[in-house]
Every structure is written in C-alpha cells, then in structure tokens.
Scaffold this active site. Structure first.
Site, PDB file in Angstrom:
ATOM      1  N   HIS A   1      -8.444  14.998   0.674  1.00  0.00           N
ATOM      2  CA  HIS A   1      -8.689  14.064   1.780  1.00  0.00           C
ATOM      3  C   HIS A   1     -10.116  14.218   2.309  1.00  0.00           C
ATOM      4  O   HIS A   1     -10.855  13.229   2.430  1.00  0.00           O
ATOM      5  CB  HIS A   1      -7.673  14.341   2.896  1.00  0.00           C
ATOM      6  CG  HIS A   1      -7.794  13.440   4.082  1.00  0.00           C
ATOM      7  ND1 HIS A   1      -6.856  12.485   4.394  1.00  0.00           N
ATOM      8  CD2 HIS A   1      -8.751  13.343   5.056  1.00  0.00           C
ATOM      9  CE1 HIS A   1      -7.231  11.848   5.490  1.00  0.00           C
ATOM     10  NE2 HIS A   1      -8.382  12.356   5.912  1.00  0.00           N
ATOM     11  N   GLU A   2     -10.501  15.445   2.596  1.00  0.00           N
ATOM     12  CA  GLU A   2     -11.835  15.676   3.159  1.00  0.00           C
ATOM     13  C   GLU A   2     -12.929  15.419   2.130  1.00  0.00           C
ATOM     14  O   GLU A   2     -14.037  14.999   2.482  1.00  0.00           O
ATOM     15  CB  GLU A   2     -11.940  17.094   3.715  1.00  0.00           C
ATOM     16  CG  GLU A   2     -10.881  17.456   4.766  1.00  0.00           C
ATOM     17  CD  GLU A   2     -10.830  16.486   5.932  1.00  0.00           C
ATOM     18  OE1 GLU A   2     -11.855  15.817   6.200  1.00  0.00           O
ATOM     19  OE2 GLU A   2      -9.770  16.392   6.579  1.00  0.00           O
TER      20      GLU A   2
ATOM     21  N   HIS B   1     -13.804  11.837   2.128  1.00  0.00           N
ATOM     22  CA  HIS B   1     -14.753  11.583   3.224  1.00  0.00           C
ATOM     23  C   HIS B   1     -16.175  11.963   2.808  1.00  0.00           C
ATOM     24  O   HIS B   1     -17.132  11.235   3.104  1.00  0.00           O
ATOM     25  CB  HIS B   1     -14.368  12.399   4.463  1.00  0.00           C
ATOM     26  CG  HIS B   1     -13.173  11.883   5.192  1.00  0.00           C
ATOM     27  ND1 HIS B   1     -12.876  10.541   5.285  1.00  0.00           N
ATOM     28  CD2 HIS B   1     -12.197  12.537   5.891  1.00  0.00           C
ATOM     29  CE1 HIS B   1     -11.774  10.384   6.003  1.00  0.00           C
ATOM     30  NE2 HIS B   1     -11.338  11.574   6.374  1.00  0.00           N
TER      31      HIS B   1
END
Length: 237
Positions: free
Chosen positions: A136-137, A140
């Site tokens: 997820h990160e 980003h």
C-alpha cells in the site's frame, strides 16, 4: 478519603475506575484479560491495556517487523515488483528507509516523501498484513514519483492515490475482507472495500470538511483512478 475520580487510581490494588490494573506481571495481565472478556473493563481501560502492552512488547514487535520486512523485500513478488518500478523512477525503498516503529495512533503505516515508509510494528497482525501494508505505502511512493502527487493541498490527488493503493496492494482482496474484517459480500466486494478505505483516508486529511466531502472527492476521481493499475497490467491480487 475522597472518592476516586474517573480515570484515577483507587486504593484497591491499583485498579482504576476503567477496570484496567497497571502492572507487567503475569497475574495482573490475566486479571486484565479476564476483565475484558467479562465486560468489566471500559473502552478507556482497554485502550490503557493496549498502550501498556505495546510499550512492553516494543522491542520484540519491532524485531519481528524488521525480520519480516527484510524477508519480503527479498522474496515477495509484489514487493520486489514495486521496488523495481520505484527504482526505475529514480526512487529507492529498502531497509534503510522503511522503518519499523511503535505507533501511538491506530494505523498500520504511512508514507512520507522525504523520509520513506513507516510500518507500525505494534499493529501488524502477521506477515501477510505487513506485506499488504508495505505494498500500500509503496504504491503511494510510486505515485509520488510518477504523478507528482500534491500531498498537502489537493484532496483529489489524495483520493486517487488512496484508491490505487487500496486496490493494488491486496488489502481489499476477498479473503482479507472475509476472514479479517467480517465483510461477507461476494459481489462488488473489492470495489466497496476500496471506496470505503479511500473515504476514510481522505476524511482524515486536514482539508476535508466531513465524510460527505470525502465521499464527494472520492466519487469525482473514482472511474479514472480505479481503472489505472500502473505499474501492474491488472489488479495483481
């Protein structure tokens, strides 16, 4: 003697009005656990118990997080793929800027363009949870390099990268929703999970007025951002 005030410690063995008993010995821990199981501990007490547990287990939690992080960086297909694509854009994410720390807020992790990725070691349930959080990160991070995300003032940018991160990381796959979060739907489950998590993330940003505002922003960018699976050819898992 005056009565104990809410949240203060009484004279009976250090027990507070919240039902939480301070102490690290095994007997005290069992008393706290039984208080939770029998409904005798308030929400405030449960939070006190959680914080004390996290502090007590900080070294072990961080060590486990670091070991799993290093394993995933070397062997996880999705983590290696994202690492390679971030590197192609001039970025570098590895053990030197993916940090395992004890977090005081209830979140799994975060990304900062200047410092890297934070993994909340005390919130990680297992290696699969850590893998989803890292992915997820890292989405980003990819978006920051590829699309020049405005993290401070542009809620549409924030909504788009949250949609993509929740969709592509694997955290919204059916098994994760079914077994961990108790979401029982079979149809449109992935989309509903992505939308729900994106709205929650946008809602937490300073520029967002309320949940209706967050939902409006997510809806405005939904179609284009949900369809955009870069750097994957399709939703990986």
């Amino acid at each position: 003697m005056s009565d104990s005030q809410p949240g203060s410690t009484s004279s009976t063995g250090g027990k507070s009005d919240s039902g939480y008993i301070p102490g690290d010995d095994t007997w005290t821990q069992w008393r706290n656990i039984f208080a939770i199981l029998t409904g005798k501990m308030t929400d405030e007490g449960k939070e006190q118990f959680r914080i004390a547990r996290d502090i007590r287990n900080e070294a072990a939690d961080c060590k486990r997080c670091e070991d799993q992080r290093d394993y995933l960086l070397q062997y996880s297909p999705i983590i290696r793929f994202l690492s390679d694509n971030i590197r192609q854009l001039g970025g570098d994410l590895s053990s030197h800027n993916i940090y395992c720390r004890r977090c005081t807020s209830r979140k799994a992790g975060g990304f900062d363009p200047e410092y890297g990725i934070l993994l909340c070691a005390n919130e990680m349930k297992d290696q699969g949870h850590l893998e989803d959080t890292m992915a997820h990160e890292m989405v980003h991070a990819y978006d920051h390099l590829r699309f020049k995300v405005d993290w401070t003032d542009n809620l549409r940018h924030a909504a788009c990268t949250e949609i993509r991160a929740s969709s592509l990381s694997g955290e919204c796959r059916w098994a994760r929703e079914f077994f961990r979060r108790g979401q029982w739907k079979f149809t449109q489950q992935h989309q509903e999970c992505v939308r729900r998590r994106a709205i929650l993330s946008v809602r937490a940003r300073p520029g967002c007025k309320d949940e209706a505002h967050a939902e409006k922003v997510v809806n405005e960018v939904w179609d284009s951002c949900f369809r955009d699976t870069r750097p994957f050819d399709e939703i990986y898992r």
